[in-house]
Design an enzyme around this catalytic site. Structure first.
Site, mmCIF file in Angstrom:
data_model
loop_
_atom_site.group_PDB
_atom_site.id
_atom_site.type_symbol
_atom_site.label_atom_id
_atom_site.label_comp_id
_atom_site.label_asym_id
_atom_site.label_seq_id
_atom_site.Cartn_x
_atom_site.Cartn_y
_atom_site.Cartn_z
ATOM 1 N N GLY A 25 28.154 -25.511 -91.605
ATOM 2 C CA GLY A 25 29.580 -25.583 -91.303
ATOM 3 C C GLY A 25 30.066 -27.007 -91.496
ATOM 4 O O GLY A 25 30.932 -27.503 -90.811
ATOM 5 N N GLY A 69 33.979 -28.119 -92.068
ATOM 6 C CA GLY A 69 35.008 -27.854 -91.055
ATOM 7 C C GLY A 69 35.497 -29.148 -90.419
ATOM 8 O O GLY A 69 35.050 -30.238 -90.768
ATOM 9 N N GLN A 70 36.422 -28.989 -89.437
ATOM 10 C CA GLN A 70 37.034 -30.178 -88.813
ATOM 11 C C GLN A 70 35.972 -31.085 -88.192
ATOM 12 O O GLN A 70 35.999 -32.305 -88.381
ATOM 13 C CB GLN A 70 38.027 -29.729 -87.715
ATOM 14 N N ILE A 95 29.809 -22.400 -96.442
ATOM 15 C CA ILE A 95 30.109 -21.308 -97.373
ATOM 16 C C ILE A 95 31.226 -21.732 -98.335
ATOM 17 O O ILE A 95 31.387 -21.182 -99.413
ATOM 18 C CB ILE A 95 30.511 -20.039 -96.574
ATOM 19 N N ASP A 131 25.762 -19.248 -96.459
ATOM 20 C CA ASP A 131 26.472 -18.365 -95.534
ATOM 21 C C ASP A 131 25.718 -18.410 -94.210
ATOM 22 O O ASP A 131 24.545 -18.024 -94.159
ATOM 23 C CB ASP A 131 26.488 -16.939 -96.115
ATOM 24 N N TYR A 156 36.760 -15.489 -78.992
ATOM 25 C CA TYR A 156 36.136 -16.794 -79.247
ATOM 26 C C TYR A 156 35.463 -17.308 -77.969
ATOM 27 O O TYR A 156 34.301 -17.709 -77.988
ATOM 28 C CB TYR A 156 37.219 -17.764 -79.712
#
Ligand code: VAH
Length: 311
Positions: free
Chosen positions: A8, A11-12, A35, A52, A142
């Site tokens: 990941g 991401g941020q 991914i 993934d 979440y």
């Protein structure tokens, strides 16, 4: 010899964490995986693979081939996106964590960082100075995945001895990479809009207080907990960490000190209900006393940094 995998990485959090880990450990020992296509800020800074996070076989092959000793698993659907697709949120957030924990059982010498969130807290949790141990009944998918994930981490540590560590991130504010699908994202968007258009339409109401943190503090907390001596880590669920709390009205006042003609309007949307279920402020005494956590950025200092770097 440390060999690190960031899943990941685009991401941020992933972009900044990957850059910080490469600075600390050397570029070539930190493999960035996502991914998505490689983030521009990562290009040329070290190895990148397409992965993934839910593909257990591909992850196992990569971890064994590279001799990975540390995994940072950041892939997840956040709160707002998770409410649009709760089934995918459960599958992505839980299967990616479960397979990494299973890998750590197989390989024995893998240390794991996995992020939880203040989203584990729900409408029945005390909202002010929310303690680490309290009523925890998340009302978003979440939040449910984050609390279930914390329990899974604790189980794998107690049952199999996996060295997994976690913090409950508040809303994170950064300028290098954009957030995606969060309820706290207004606190990033507002800076971009203030500079671009001198006005912002906020999707939360003006007095919505939320715990927040500047990304530099969050990255430092992540590295500090991962490199703390194991005996100092007394909780294998997740530690509350905190830096500040503010409302859209408060951050607007601080931005106006730098951009006097900035204006804000409020159009609360579906994310208001999510935000209303979260704490206003967090008690992070355990992180401070057990592994020495201490924030460095408050609202004023963060605002100056954000506007300076975004300019
Ligand atoms: C979200 N940024 O808004 C994330 C975070 C506490 C909020 O977990 O979903």
């Amino acid at each position: 010899m440390n060999k690190i995998l960031v899943i990941g990485a685009c991401g941020q959090i992933g972009v900044e964490l990957t850059l910080a880990l490469r600075k600390k450990n050397g570029n070539d020992v930190v493999i960035a995986a996502d991914i998505k296509n490689e983030h521009p800020l990562l290009q040329g800074t070290g190895p990148y693979v397409t992965l993934d996070a839910t593909d257990a076989d591909a992850t196992r092959v990569l971890v064994k081939k590279e001799g990975i000793t540390e995994i940072y698993l950041l892939a997840a659907l956040l709160s707002a996106t998770g409410e649009k697709n709760p089934k995918l949120a459960w599958e992505l957030n839980m299967s990616s964590l479960r397979q990494i924990l299973d890998l750590a059982v197989e390989e024995k010498n893998i240390k794991i960082f996995w992020p939880s969130s203040i989203a584990v807290f729900g409408p029945t949790t005390p909202k002010d100075g929310t303690p680490q141990k309290t009523i925890i009944e998340p009302s978003t998918m979440y939040g449910i995945t984050k609390y279930a994930g914390e329990l899974l981490c604790q189980y794998y540590h107690q049952r199999f001895g996996v060295d997994v560590r976690s913090v409950r991130y508040p809303g994170l504010i950064s300028w290098k990479s954009l957030p995606g699908g969060g309820t706290t994202d207004y606190a990033v968007e507002i800076f971009h809009e203030a500079l671009k258009n001198k006005t912002y339409s906020c999707f939360l109401s003006e007095n919505t207080y939320l715990p927040m943190m500047y990304m530099d503090d969050a990255i430092r907390a992540t590295i500090e907990i991962m490199y703390a001596p194991a005996e100092k880590i007394r909780s294998r669920m997740a530690y509350n960490i905190s830096a500040m709390s503010f409302s859209p009205k408060e951050i607007t006042e601080v931005i106006k000190k730098q951009i006097p003609d900035f204006t804000i309007s409020y159009q609360p949307d579906h994310r208001q209900q999510i935000a209303d279920g979260w704490p206003k402020s967090i008690d992070d005494t355990a992180a401070r006393t057990e592994w020495g956590w201490k924030p460095e950025y408050d609202l004023e200092k963060m605002t100056i940094e954000m506007l300076k770097n975004l300019k």
